[in-house]
Design a protein around this motif. Structure first.
Motif, PDB file in Angstrom:
ATOM      1  N   ASP A  37       4.995  -0.597   2.681  1.00 43.50           N
ATOM      2  CA  ASP A  37       4.813   0.963   2.264  1.00 43.50           C
ATOM      3  C   ASP A  37       5.536   1.124   0.855  1.00 43.50           C
ATOM      4  O   ASP A  37       6.954   0.952   0.909  1.00 43.50           O
ATOM      5  CB  ASP A  37       4.867   2.037   3.268  1.00 43.50           C
ATOM      6  CG  ASP A  37       4.883   3.266   2.722  1.00 43.50           C
ATOM      7  OD1 ASP A  37       4.420   3.561   1.745  1.00 43.50           O
ATOM      8  OD2 ASP A  37       5.595   4.242   3.453  1.00 43.50           O
ATOM      9  N   THR A  54      -1.905   9.265   0.005  1.00 43.60           N
ATOM     10  CA  THR A  54      -1.668   7.959   0.785  1.00 43.60           C
ATOM     11  C   THR A  54      -3.149   7.432   0.724  1.00 43.60           C
ATOM     12  O   THR A  54      -4.124   7.793   0.726  1.00 43.60           O
ATOM     13  CB  THR A  54      -1.124   8.509   2.040  1.00 43.60           C
ATOM     14  OG1 THR A  54      -2.168   9.183   2.844  1.00 43.60           O
ATOM     15  CG2 THR A  54       0.037   8.941   1.963  1.00 43.60           C
ATOM     16  N   VAL A  67       2.277  -5.214   6.173  1.00 42.64           N
ATOM     17  CA  VAL A  67       1.754  -4.188   5.501  1.00 42.64           C
ATOM     18  C   VAL A  67       3.145  -3.775   4.892  1.00 42.64           C
ATOM     19  O   VAL A  67       3.834  -3.086   5.683  1.00 42.64           O
ATOM     20  CB  VAL A  67       0.841  -3.214   6.027  1.00 42.64           C
ATOM     21  CG1 VAL A  67       0.261  -1.994   5.039  1.00 42.64           C
ATOM     22  CG2 VAL A  67      -0.325  -3.701   6.525  1.00 42.64           C
ATOM     23  N   SER A 119       0.860  -1.160  -0.080  1.00 44.60           N
ATOM     24  CA  SER A 119       0.136   0.030  -0.278  1.00 44.60           C
ATOM     25  C   SER A 119       0.892   1.367  -0.098  1.00 44.60           C
ATOM     26  O   SER A 119       2.001   1.085   0.192  1.00 44.60           O
ATOM     27  CB  SER A 119      -0.934   0.067   1.353  1.00 44.60           C
ATOM     28  OG  SER A 119      -1.760  -0.895   1.211  1.00 44.60           O
ATOM     29  N   THR A 120       0.291   2.455  -0.429  1.00 47.40           N
ATOM     30  CA  THR A 120       1.000   3.581  -0.304  1.00 47.40           C
ATOM     31  C   THR A 120       0.641   4.218   0.789  1.00 47.40           C
ATOM     32  O   THR A 120      -0.431   4.812   1.026  1.00 47.40           O
ATOM     33  CB  THR A 120       0.688   4.522  -1.660  1.00 47.40           C
ATOM     34  OG1 THR A 120       0.911   3.979  -2.841  1.00 47.40           O
ATOM     35  CG2 THR A 120       1.428   5.968  -1.646  1.00 47.40           C
ATOM     36  N   LEU A 121       1.488   4.641   1.853  1.00 49.19           N
ATOM     37  CA  LEU A 121       1.151   4.703   3.012  1.00 49.19           C
ATOM     38  C   LEU A 121       1.939   6.147   3.407  1.00 49.19           C
ATOM     39  O   LEU A 121       1.543   6.856   4.212  1.00 49.19           O
ATOM     40  CB  LEU A 121       1.891   3.674   4.231  1.00 49.19           C
ATOM     41  CG  LEU A 121       1.267   2.451   4.162  1.00 49.19           C
ATOM     42  CD1 LEU A 121       2.033   1.674   5.284  1.00 49.19           C
ATOM     43  CD2 LEU A 121      -0.372   2.408   4.059  1.00 49.19           C
ATOM     44  N   SER A 122       3.039   6.631   2.567  1.00 50.00           N
ATOM     45  CA  SER A 122       3.548   7.851   2.729  1.00 50.00           C
ATOM     46  C   SER A 122       3.763   8.485   1.127  1.00 50.00           C
ATOM     47  O   SER A 122       3.620   7.630  -0.014  1.00 50.00           O
ATOM     48  CB  SER A 122       4.962   7.581   3.421  1.00 50.00           C
ATOM     49  OG  SER A 122       5.669   6.748   2.757  1.00 50.00           O
ATOM     50  N   GLN A 164      -5.265  -0.372   7.391  1.00 47.91           N
ATOM     51  CA  GLN A 164      -5.509  -0.231   8.881  1.00 47.91           C
ATOM     52  C   GLN A 164      -6.742  -0.966   8.962  1.00 47.91           C
ATOM     53  O   GLN A 164      -7.059  -1.715   9.980  1.00 47.91           O
ATOM     54  CB  GLN A 164      -5.588   1.249   9.268  1.00 47.91           C
ATOM     55  CG  GLN A 164      -4.432   1.927   9.363  1.00 47.91           C
ATOM     56  CD  GLN A 164      -4.658   3.440   9.695  1.00 47.91           C
ATOM     57  OE1 GLN A 164      -5.747   3.665  10.572  1.00 47.91           O
ATOM     58  NE2 GLN A 164      -3.805   4.191   9.284  1.00 47.91           N
ATOM     59  N   LYS A 206       5.543   3.770  -1.002  1.00 44.53           N
ATOM     60  CA  LYS A 206       5.774   5.081  -1.021  1.00 44.53           C
ATOM     61  C   LYS A 206       5.415   5.979  -2.333  1.00 44.53           C
ATOM     62  O   LYS A 206       5.750   6.897  -2.689  1.00 44.53           O
ATOM     63  CB  LYS A 206       7.244   5.502  -0.784  1.00 44.53           C
ATOM     64  CG  LYS A 206       7.729   4.860   0.423  1.00 44.53           C
ATOM     65  CD  LYS A 206       9.228   5.023   0.713  1.00 44.53           C
ATOM     66  CE  LYS A 206       9.757   4.436   2.312  1.00 44.53           C
ATOM     67  NZ  LYS A 206      11.390   4.658   2.412  1.00 44.53           N
ATOM     68  N   SER A 255      -2.803   1.287  -3.517  1.00 42.36           N
ATOM     69  CA  SER A 255      -1.625   2.002  -3.773  1.00 42.36           C
ATOM     70  C   SER A 255      -1.914   2.690  -5.383  1.00 42.36           C
ATOM     71  O   SER A 255      -2.653   2.362  -5.954  1.00 42.36           O
ATOM     72  CB  SER A 255      -0.467   0.856  -4.072  1.00 42.36           C
ATOM     73  OG  SER A 255       0.610   1.321  -4.743  1.00 42.36           O
ATOM     74  N   SER A 303      -3.768   4.901   3.749  1.00 44.22           N
ATOM     75  CA  SER A 303      -3.233   4.103   5.067  1.00 44.22           C
ATOM     76  C   SER A 303      -4.597   3.719   5.557  1.00 44.22           C
ATOM     77  O   SER A 303      -4.344   2.425   6.250  1.00 44.22           O
ATOM     78  CB  SER A 303      -2.619   4.992   5.825  1.00 44.22           C
ATOM     79  OG  SER A 303      -3.354   6.110   6.241  1.00 44.22           O
ATOM     80  N   GLU A 304      -5.889   4.099   5.544  1.00 40.56           N
ATOM     81  CA  GLU A 304      -6.932   3.849   6.218  1.00 40.56           C
ATOM     82  C   GLU A 304      -7.186   2.101   5.516  1.00 40.56           C
ATOM     83  O   GLU A 304      -7.593   1.353   6.528  1.00 40.56           O
ATOM     84  CB  GLU A 304      -8.197   4.550   6.074  1.00 40.56           C
ATOM     85  CG  GLU A 304      -7.972   5.989   6.711  1.00 40.56           C
ATOM     86  CD  GLU A 304      -7.571   6.811   5.666  1.00 40.56           C
ATOM     87  OE1 GLU A 304      -6.483   6.687   5.049  1.00 40.56           O
ATOM     88  OE2 GLU A 304      -8.457   7.773   5.050  1.00 40.56           O
TER      89      GLU A 304
END
Length: 376
Positions: A61, A29, A59, A22-25, A35, A63, A90, A31-32
């Motif tokens: 990231d 993003t 998970v 996933s794209t967390l940063s 999560q 980026k 992502s 992120s949910e």
């Protein structure tokens, strides 16, 4: 190593390894989504897991970077030996890693499909509508439900494949309705910040309803530019990324002509029975209530259902086989059942509801019924 299949992953006693890329940063993003998937898995683990085996959820990231996405995917598949992927969201993963998932015969129940590769892979099946089928549904709503006779579209293009996918979305609408767009502009990019020339073009063309595919900040900029031009006779239609509490608050009364697509049962409707379990789990696990969280939740729920159906050891091969063979999974949170299947591409959710800012920071549901493309 990247091309080696590992069908025996997860065959030894221990936790059931599930992964997500996933794209967390980065600039955008999601992120949910992971999560929310983790919250579902944590609840399952608290009740004993799957046949006594707990779920270990990794998970990674990416980026928003293709090279990082490749490294993260290999870590999850080959080092963690995940038996499946679930809840991912992502900017680049599907396009970059779709062939890797295919070679390793691993199923990806995607929480949010964002790039064209998410809807063009035999091993990836998103739970959401996505921007490309979403564009078709939105154009259909504009012409067939709002009865706009002059429909226009302005698309923000990230890649050549996205360009082709949006064109296909428009072509689907034309084939269904027999109609043509008055304006079909595919020249915008994420670097576009001056929307006034495009809005003026829409006004000159007499557009009654305009679809703009930009992300949330771009959509807000678009509406502000239209307000500055004192345009009040055009409906502005946006895709799922614009449907956020934050966007409604920022738009305020300027959002009176805004309509946004909801890929799932609208999450801002606190009275919705369809969202009760999702809302309960998200609240207990302190996951923000967003559409991304709905996608992650549904992906995890669907995977759990499939895992519980497997007789014998839960291996990657067993999970992938079960994903391709299970019956469509009904849920009140989507307008169509979730399907994986044996096809070379997957897009089972081709329905949406539509919402509009209420001027107070919330959203009003415009379509209690699901808007579905004919023939689906």
């Amino acid at each position: 190593m990247a091309g080696c299949a590992d069908d025996n992953s997860g065959s030894t006693p221990g936790p059931i390894e599930i992964g997500s890329v996933s794209t967390l940063s980065g600039p955008a993003t999601f992120s949910e989504a992971p999560q929310a998937a983790r919250a579902v898995f944590d609840d399952v683990n608290a009740k004993g897991g799957i046949n006594g085996r707990k779920i270990a959820y990794t998970v990674g990231d990416d980026k928003g970077d293709p090279a990082t996405a490749m490294l993260v995917a290999r870590e999850v598949i080959q080092n963690k030996k995940a038996v499946a992927l679930a809840g991912g969201a992502s900017l680049v993963d599907c396009q970059v890693n779709g062939p890797l998932y295919d070679r390793n015969k691993i199923a990806d129940i995607r929480g949010i499909g964002a790039d064209p590769g998410c809807f063009a892979s035999p091993n990836i099946s998103p739970v959401n509508t996505g921007p490309f089928f979403g564009s078709t549904v939105t154009l259909y709503y504009a012409s067939e439900k709002l009865k706009a006779t002059k429909v226009c579209a302005f698309f923000t293009i990230l890649t050549a494949k996205a360009l082709a996918a949006f064109r296909e979305g428009v072509d689907r609408w034309s084939k269904i309705t027999g109609k043509k767009l008055v304006v079909n502009d595919l020249s915008l990019t994420t670097a576009t910040t001056n929307y006034t020339p495009y809005i003026q073009r829409a006004r000159r063309a007499g557009c009654q309803a305009v679809l703009f595919s930009g992300l949330e900040p771009m959509s807000i900029g678009w509406v502000k530019a239209a307000q500055a031009q004192n345009i009040t006779n055009i409906k502005w239609l946006f895709l799922a990324p614009t449907y956020t509490v934050e966007a409604s608050k920022v738009l305020g009364t300027a959002g009176k002509d805004v309509i946004a697509l909801s890929e799932f049962e609208p999450y801002t409707d606190e009275k919705s029975v369809a969202n009760e379990d999702w809302r309960d789990i998200m609240t207990r696990h302190n996951v923000p209530l967003t559409a991304f969280a709905q996608g992650g939740y549904l992906a995890a729920r669907h995977l759990i259902t499939v895992l519980r159906s497997i007789k014998g050891d839960i291996t990657r091969a067993a999970v992938t086989k079960a994903m391709k063979e299970f019956e469509p999974l009904e849920t009140p949170m989507t307008g169509m059942p979730y399907v994986f299947g044996t096809g070379n591409s997957h897009a089972s959710n081709r329905a949406a509801k539509f919402v509009s800012p209420d001027g107070k920071g919330g959203w009003t549901v415009l379509t209690p019924e699901w808007i579905k493309l004919p023939g689906t």
